[in-house]
Each structure stands twice: as structure tokens, then as C-alpha cells.
Design an enzyme around this catalytic site. Structure first.
Site, mmCIF file in Angstrom:
data_model
loop_
_atom_site.group_PDB
_atom_site.id
_atom_site.type_symbol
_atom_site.label_atom_id
_atom_site.label_comp_id
_atom_site.label_asym_id
_atom_site.label_seq_id
_atom_site.Cartn_x
_atom_site.Cartn_y
_atom_site.Cartn_z
ATOM 1 N N CYS A 1 0.832 -1.217 0.000
ATOM 2 C CA CYS A 1 0.000 0.000 0.000
ATOM 3 C C CYS A 1 0.860 1.259 0.000
ATOM 4 O O CYS A 1 0.526 2.251 -0.667
ATOM 5 C CB CYS A 1 -0.883 0.037 1.246
ATOM 6 S SG CYS A 1 -1.934 -1.384 1.464
ATOM 7 N N THR A 2 1.936 1.230 0.743
ATOM 8 C CA THR A 2 2.809 2.399 0.838
ATOM 9 C C THR A 2 3.357 2.768 -0.536
ATOM 10 O O THR A 2 3.373 3.944 -0.927
ATOM 11 C CB THR A 2 3.960 2.121 1.822
ATOM 12 O OG1 THR A 2 3.393 1.822 3.112
ATOM 13 C CG2 THR A 2 4.887 3.308 1.954
#
Length: 210
Positions: free
Chosen positions: A45-46
Site C-alpha cells: 500500500c505504501t
């Protein structure tokens, strides 16, 4: 709730990193890209959020407003945003919904109990200015999205709307498109005075002039 293409995207009110968002009002006359993340402080996600931030000029060019979602509280989003900026080199420049009560996640069917009942899948919804859902992509929590492909899909949908065409396999902007079978040859001549190449009566390839 099972959402399908062509439906009006459900409206909602939810907190975000940019303050409260009333979805339809926030979209206005823009296209929207609503995409979910399993949870905060996860590696895939980052990288994705950093990439969406990096692509801001591309979203702006297409009149698309990105809107992320994670089922974690707002305070946690603020801390995660620091990590995203430091590790990806691009700070968040779009809102991230704090969907801790999972209202939006459930409204859009982003939680798949047989996959993992505690997190959202990586869902993507492209929504047009009429608030209709035009594209749905679902990825498992472990698979990072290809945002170059998402941009390509946005280009395809918007080009189809504008020029009454479909796009063939592996199409990219600048390549020939397919004249809609709904158009007769006479109608096609009005839309495409440049002419086309007919491979079959149902398969008419046209160079786009815009």
C-alpha cells in the site's frame, strides 16, 4: 452490496485526511478513482499511494480525482503519510478516507469474507461525472496494482465516450480504435471523415484524428 458497471456509485459521508467528504458533492463534474487498501503501514500500500501521488499531473490531465481508502482511524493516516513521503519521495496530494467503521468498505463490497474478513481487498472503481461506475478492478491484498494500466483504462473509457469507439487489445492512446458496431457506415462517415480500414463488417479500424 454487489455493485455493477453502469450503476450510480453509492454516495457517502466519511472523514478523510482532507476533512469530511460527501462523495458525490466532492466529485462535482470530475471523474473519480476510488481505491482501497487493506490497512495502514503495509508495504505494498505504501508504494501504491506514493505512485498515485507521483501521477498527479496525469490525473489532472484526465480530470480524475483519486480518493484512497483504508479501514484505519484518521490519526493513523497522518503517521502513515509521513512514511509514504519519506520512503516514496512523494507526499500525499489527494484525500485518504479513514473508514474505521467500514461503512464505505461495506457499501462498495470491498471486504471479501472468504479472502480475509478483517481487511479490504485492493478494489478500484472508476466513476464518471454522471456518478456512474464505469470500471471495477479487484486485486487480492498481496498484489500491487499497475497504475499505468489503470491510466490506460481511463484513457480507453474516456476516448470511447468522446469519439464513439471501442479500443482493441493492448490499445494505447495514438493507436487505431474500433468503430462502434452500433454505427452504420453512413453514420460512421459523419463521425470519421478520415475513413477507416474494414477487416470485417463488424471490425472497422480507424485512426483517431483528435
Amino acid at each position: 452490496m454487489s455493485l455493477q458497471l453502469g450503476q450510480i456509485a453509492p454516495d457517502f459521508d466519511q472523514e478523510s485526511t482532507d476533512g469530511p467528504i460527501r462523495f458525490h458533492e466532492w466529485l462535482g463534474e470530475s471523474w473519480g478513482l476510488l481505491f482501497s487498501h487493506p490497512k495502514n503501514f503495509t508495504p505494498v500500500c505504501t508504494t501504491e499511494l506514493g505512485e498515485v501521488a507521483r501521477l498527479k499531473p496525469e490525473w489532472d490531465k484526465r480530470n480524475v480525482k483519486p480518493l484512497g481508502l483504508s479501514v484505519d482511524p484518521l490519526e493513523s493516516h497522518a503517521e502513515w503519510a509521513k512514511d509514504i513521503a519519506e520512503t516514496q519521495g512523494h507526499a500525499l496530494n489527494f484525500p485518504l478516507l479513514a473508514d474505521a467503521d467500514k461503512r464505505v468498505a461495506n457499501l462498495y463490497g470491498m471486504i471479501h469474507p472468504d479472502s480475509d474478513p478483517s481487511v479490504t481487498v485492493r478494489a478500484v472503481f472508476l466513476i464518471d461525472p454522471a456518478k456512474r461506475i464505469r470500471l471495477i478492478l479487484i486485486y487480492p491484498p498481496s498484489a500491487g496494482r499497475n497504475f499505468a494500466e489503470i491510466l490506460r483504462a481511463v484513457d480507453s473509457v474516456q476516448t470511447g465516450d468522446r469519439l464513439k469507439v471501442s479500443t482493441p487489445v493492448n490499445w494505447e492512446p495514438g493507436k487505431p480504435a474500433i468503430i462502434s458496431p452500433a454505427l452504420t457506415d453512413e453514420q460512421a462517415k459523419e463521425h470519421f471523415p478520415q475513413g477507416w480500414r474494414e477487416l470485417r463488417p463488424y471490425l472497422r479500424m480507424v485512426e483517431l484524428a483528435d
